[in-house]
Design a protein around this motif. Sequence first.
Motif, mmCIF file in Angstrom:
data_model
loop_
_atom_site.group_PDB
_atom_site.id
_atom_site.type_symbol
_atom_site.label_atom_id
_atom_site.label_comp_id
_atom_site.label_asym_id
_atom_site.label_seq_id
_atom_site.Cartn_x
_atom_site.Cartn_y
_atom_site.Cartn_z
ATOM 1 N N LEU A 73 0.775 -1.228 -0.014
ATOM 2 C CA LEU A 73 0.020 0.029 0.071
ATOM 3 C C LEU A 73 0.951 1.190 0.020
ATOM 4 O O LEU A 73 1.816 1.271 0.823
ATOM 5 C CB LEU A 73 -0.816 0.052 1.468
ATOM 6 N N VAL A 74 0.509 2.223 -0.884
ATOM 7 C CA VAL A 74 1.013 3.572 -0.789
ATOM 8 C C VAL A 74 -0.245 4.342 -0.553
ATOM 9 O O VAL A 74 -1.123 4.230 -1.205
ATOM 10 C CB VAL A 74 1.984 3.969 -1.811
ATOM 11 N N LEU A 75 -0.277 5.374 0.481
ATOM 12 C CA LEU A 75 -1.633 6.162 0.795
ATOM 13 C C LEU A 75 -1.178 7.546 1.305
ATOM 14 O O LEU A 75 -0.135 7.524 2.127
ATOM 15 C CB LEU A 75 -1.975 5.100 2.175
ATOM 16 N N VAL A 76 -1.619 8.456 0.643
ATOM 17 C CA VAL A 76 -1.230 9.917 0.916
ATOM 18 C C VAL A 76 -2.558 10.356 1.608
ATOM 19 O O VAL A 76 -3.646 10.208 0.765
ATOM 20 C CB VAL A 76 -0.902 10.463 -0.319
ATOM 21 N N ASP A 77 -2.378 11.290 2.550
ATOM 22 C CA ASP A 77 -3.513 12.242 2.954
ATOM 23 C C ASP A 77 -4.267 12.732 1.984
ATOM 24 O O ASP A 77 -3.608 13.590 1.121
ATOM 25 C CB ASP A 77 -3.175 13.035 4.227
ATOM 26 N N GLY A 84 3.444 15.440 -5.333
ATOM 27 C CA GLY A 84 4.602 14.629 -5.407
ATOM 28 C C GLY A 84 4.988 13.629 -4.405
ATOM 29 O O GLY A 84 6.234 13.122 -4.429
ATOM 30 N N ILE A 85 4.068 13.785 -3.389
ATOM 31 C CA ILE A 85 4.581 12.981 -2.061
ATOM 32 C C ILE A 85 4.600 11.454 -2.266
ATOM 33 O O ILE A 85 5.561 10.750 -1.890
ATOM 34 C CB ILE A 85 3.611 13.181 -1.021
ATOM 35 N N ALA A 86 3.485 10.945 -2.880
ATOM 36 C CA ALA A 86 3.688 9.356 -3.347
ATOM 37 C C ALA A 86 5.022 9.137 -4.056
ATOM 38 O O ALA A 86 5.412 8.046 -3.907
ATOM 39 C CB ALA A 86 2.326 8.965 -4.033
ATOM 40 N N LYS A 87 5.159 9.887 -5.188
ATOM 41 C CA LYS A 87 6.315 9.684 -6.113
ATOM 42 C C LYS A 87 7.534 9.382 -5.270
ATOM 43 O O LYS A 87 8.340 8.568 -5.553
ATOM 44 C CB LYS A 87 6.247 10.853 -6.926
ATOM 45 N N GLN A 88 7.736 10.732 -4.500
ATOM 46 C CA GLN A 88 8.903 10.462 -3.492
ATOM 47 C C GLN A 88 8.855 9.255 -2.624
ATOM 48 O O GLN A 88 10.149 8.759 -2.313
ATOM 49 C CB GLN A 88 8.883 11.688 -2.484
ATOM 50 N N SER A 112 -9.455 0.226 -11.973
ATOM 51 C CA SER A 112 -9.954 1.498 -11.887
ATOM 52 C C SER A 112 -9.262 2.709 -11.167
ATOM 53 O O SER A 112 -9.505 3.613 -11.224
ATOM 54 C CB SER A 112 -11.365 1.605 -11.195
ATOM 55 N N ASN A 113 -7.955 2.394 -10.510
ATOM 56 C CA ASN A 113 -7.300 3.093 -9.759
ATOM 57 C C ASN A 113 -6.343 4.034 -10.791
ATOM 58 O O ASN A 113 -5.147 3.622 -10.697
ATOM 59 C CB ASN A 113 -6.805 2.705 -8.653
ATOM 60 N N LEU A 114 -6.876 4.705 -11.491
ATOM 61 C CA LEU A 114 -5.929 5.314 -12.642
ATOM 62 C C LEU A 114 -4.718 6.508 -11.950
ATOM 63 O O LEU A 114 -3.761 6.508 -12.311
ATOM 64 C CB LEU A 114 -6.780 6.221 -13.682
ATOM 65 N N ALA A 115 -5.334 6.894 -10.974
ATOM 66 C CA ALA A 115 -4.170 7.746 -10.027
ATOM 67 C C ALA A 115 -2.802 6.893 -9.781
ATOM 68 O O ALA A 115 -1.645 7.436 -10.141
ATOM 69 C CB ALA A 115 -4.827 8.298 -8.846
ATOM 70 N N ALA A 116 -3.153 5.824 -9.118
ATOM 71 C CA ALA A 116 -2.193 4.800 -8.705
ATOM 72 C C ALA A 116 -1.276 4.492 -10.021
ATOM 73 O O ALA A 116 0.036 4.374 -10.192
ATOM 74 C CB ALA A 116 -2.410 3.882 -7.917
ATOM 75 N N ILE A 117 -2.131 3.886 -11.075
ATOM 76 C CA ILE A 117 -1.602 3.519 -12.287
ATOM 77 C C ILE A 117 -0.816 4.539 -13.042
ATOM 78 O O ILE A 117 0.451 4.155 -13.320
ATOM 79 C CB ILE A 117 -2.587 2.865 -13.055
HETATM 80 C C1 LIG Z 1 -2.388 7.085 -5.692
HETATM 81 C C2 LIG Z 1 -2.066 8.126 -4.631
HETATM 82 C C3 LIG Z 1 -1.141 7.297 -3.675
HETATM 83 C C4 LIG Z 1 -1.139 9.395 -5.424
HETATM 84 O O1 LIG Z 1 -0.518 10.104 -4.422
HETATM 85 P P1 LIG Z 1 0.106 11.489 -4.538
HETATM 86 O O2 LIG Z 1 0.827 12.005 -3.617
HETATM 87 O O3 LIG Z 1 -1.207 12.467 -4.801
HETATM 88 O O4 LIG Z 1 0.577 11.175 -5.907
HETATM 89 P P2 LIG Z 1 1.743 12.256 -6.320
HETATM 90 O O5 LIG Z 1 1.423 13.720 -6.214
HETATM 91 O O6 LIG Z 1 3.318 11.730 -6.004
HETATM 92 O O7 LIG Z 1 1.711 11.856 -8.074
HETATM 93 C C5 LIG Z 1 2.792 11.584 -8.928
HETATM 94 C C6 LIG Z 1 2.331 11.175 -10.258
HETATM 95 O O8 LIG Z 1 1.185 10.241 -10.328
HETATM 96 C C7 LIG Z 1 0.129 10.483 -11.326
HETATM 97 N N1 LIG Z 1 -1.175 10.839 -10.377
HETATM 98 C C8 LIG Z 1 -1.192 10.937 -9.159
HETATM 99 N N2 LIG Z 1 -2.659 11.090 -8.798
HETATM 100 C C9 LIG Z 1 -3.163 11.221 -10.177
HETATM 101 C C10 LIG Z 1 -4.497 11.707 -10.272
HETATM 102 N N3 LIG Z 1 -5.380 11.787 -9.440
HETATM 103 N N4 LIG Z 1 -4.888 11.563 -11.576
HETATM 104 C C11 LIG Z 1 -4.360 11.431 -12.486
HETATM 105 N N5 LIG Z 1 -2.565 10.981 -12.288
HETATM 106 C C12 LIG Z 1 -2.201 11.049 -11.050
HETATM 107 C C13 LIG Z 1 0.540 11.631 -12.010
HETATM 108 O O9 LIG Z 1 1.377 11.152 -13.031
HETATM 109 C C14 LIG Z 1 1.449 12.353 -10.896
HETATM 110 O O10 LIG Z 1 2.371 13.271 -11.546
HETATM 111 P P3 LIG Z 1 1.876 14.894 -11.996
HETATM 112 O O11 LIG Z 1 1.429 15.494 -10.548
HETATM 113 O O12 LIG Z 1 3.334 15.669 -12.098
HETATM 114 O O13 LIG Z 1 0.964 14.851 -12.985
HETATM 115 C C15 LIG Z 1 -2.970 8.845 -3.800
HETATM 116 O O14 LIG Z 1 -4.049 9.355 -4.627
HETATM 117 C C16 LIG Z 1 -3.865 7.872 -2.951
HETATM 118 O O15 LIG Z 1 -3.387 7.801 -1.683
HETATM 119 N N6 LIG Z 1 -4.811 7.222 -3.284
HETATM 120 C C17 LIG Z 1 -5.609 6.355 -2.441
HETATM 121 C C18 LIG Z 1 -4.612 5.010 -1.946
HETATM 122 C C19 LIG Z 1 -4.270 4.108 -3.298
HETATM 123 O O16 LIG Z 1 -5.281 4.192 -3.956
HETATM 124 N N7 LIG Z 1 -3.092 3.864 -3.060
HETATM 125 C C20 LIG Z 1 -2.739 2.928 -4.277
HETATM 126 C C21 LIG Z 1 -2.971 1.759 -4.329
HETATM 127 S S1 LIG Z 1 -2.006 0.774 -3.233
#
Ligand SMILES: CC(C)(COP(=O)(O)OP(=O)(O)OC[C@H]1O[C@@H](n2cnc3c(N)ncnc32)[C@H](O)[C@@H]1OP(=O)(O)O)[C@@H](O)C(=O)NCCC(=O)NCCS
Length: 156
Positions: A73-77, A84-88, A112-117
């Motif tokens: 799991l990676v989870l951001v508030d 850029g928190i998850a990326k770091q 369906s989790n496009l943000a994570a993908i």
């Molecule tokens: C997925 C998750 C961890 C991303 O965290 P985040 O800190 O917002 O992500 P980052 O800011 O590091 O994003 C890095 C890159 O990921 C992609 N990204 C992240 N969130 C996105 C979104 N909502 N829509 C589209 N792309 C997204 C982008 O490419 C982004 O780069 P950019 O901002 O320069 O475009 C966060 O949305 C989350 O905690 N979700 C709930 C838990 C979960 O689903 N975890 C993953 C499954 S284990």
Amino acid sequence: MNSTYVIRPAVESDVLGLESLDKHSNPHPWGRTLVADALEVRLNWVMCEAQNPNTIVAWLTASRCVDQSELELVLVDSNVRRQGIAKQLVQHWLDSLNKQGVAEFLLEVRESNLAAIYLYEALGFELVGRRKQYYQTETGRESACLYTLVSPVGRG
Ligand SMILES: CC(C)(COP(=O)(O)OP(=O)(O)OC[C@H]1O[C@@H](n2cnc3c(N)ncnc32)[C@H](O)[C@@H]1OP(=O)(O)O)[C@@H](O)C(=O)NCCC(=O)NCCS
């Protein structure tokens, strides 16, 4: 790295902070028992406020077996996303374990989790398969996408 936040290993006393993060920001909350289990048996890092290390804004938990590591799991508030928190944090997992000899990184994610993908693909993960109908959803089931990243040992 954003100087407001720093990465540190999680400790057992983070359980309440992680439980709260999980409850408020995880679309599929794990609950206290699984959070506590993860702290006990897995590798864990958190991103916390630099000025207040008890204030946790993100958590990454992963397992390791010999030269492979799997992201659980990676989870951001939800209040601090798209900074850029998850990326770091994911990059920190990759770099830390790669230095210790891990060459293959694995994860699975709901299709369906496009943000994570998008996050994983931006970090170089490649789709290697799908587990059909693997996850329960509110309306039925959805597949899991399996990703890997293979990296020469000693990178970073
Ligand atoms: C997925 C998750 C961890 C991303 O965290 P985040 O800190 O917002 O992500 P980052 O800011 O590091 O994003 C890095 C890159 O990921 C992609 N990204 C992240 N969130 C996105 C979104 N909502 N829509 C589209 N792309 C997204 C982008 O490419 C982004 O780069 P950019 O901002 O320069 O475009 C966060 O949305 C989350 O905690 N979700 C709930 C838990 C979960 O689903 N975890 C993953 C499954 S284990």
